[in-house]
Design an enzyme around this catalytic site. Structure first.
Site, short mmCIF file in Angstrom:
data_model
loop_
_atom_site.label_atom_id
_atom_site.label_comp_id
_atom_site.label_asym_id
_atom_site.label_seq_id
_atom_site.Cartn_x
_atom_site.Cartn_y
_atom_site.Cartn_z
N HIS A 1 0.83 -1.20 0.00
CA HIS A 1 0.00 0.00 0.00
C HIS A 1 0.87 1.26 0.00
CE1 HIS A 1 -2.82 2.98 1.92
NE2 HIS A 1 -3.56 2.53 0.92
N ASP B 1 -6.11 1.61 -2.19
CA ASP B 1 -6.82 1.37 -0.93
C ASP B 1 -7.63 0.09 -0.97
OD1 ASP B 1 -5.72 3.72 -0.04
OD2 ASP B 1 -7.59 4.86 -0.01
#
Length: 145
Positions: free
Chosen positions: A75, A119
């Site tokens: 991420h 996300d």
């Protein structure tokens, strides 16, 4: 003015001063927490991921401690790529939905699509990765080299 009213007014003013010292969360972080909750169907609160391993939370270094921590590193790397594209991932708002099959993105601009995909990938990774309580709030100076 009555003394009781003055006390109430004073208490309100003091509480407002304290609240103004709290920095706001990045706009996108709120959406990310909702994606996490949708992906894991509410089985674990989002804040459990804020200080986990070497990469979940602010910053990151060293080798991820487990699969969940690797989700956070991926991420972070994804956000880094978004920044290279000229996007501001922590400020980019996007449209997403929480359906019966989990969350999905529905956005218009390239930056919105990219950040939402970062996300979404992380939220789904969190949902399928085991959570090890021993890796929460670790001493990163010792374990993240």
């Amino acid at each position: 003015m009555y003394p009781a009213h003055l006390l109430v007014l004073l208490a309100v003013c003091i509480s407002l001063l304290g609240a103004s010292a709290i920095p706001p969360l990045p706009l996108n972080l709120v959406q990310f927490t909702y994606l996490i909750q949708c992906a894991n169907k509410g089985s674990r609160a989002s804040y459990h991921y804020a200080d986990y391993g070497c990469y979940c939370g602010a910053g990151g270094s060293g080798t991820p401690v487990d699969e969940l921590d690797r989700c956070c590193k991926v991420h972070d790397d994804c956000y880094g790529e978004a920044e290279k594209m000229g996007c501001y991932p922590k400020l980019t708002m996007y449209n997403y939905y929480c359906g019966t099959e989990g969350p999905y993105c529905n956005t218009k601009t390239d930056c919105q699509r990219y950040v939402c995909a970062c996300d979404l990938q992380a939220a789904k990774c969190f949902a399928r990765s085991p959570y090890n309580n021993k890796n929460y709030n670790i001493d990163t100076s010792k374990r993240c080299k």
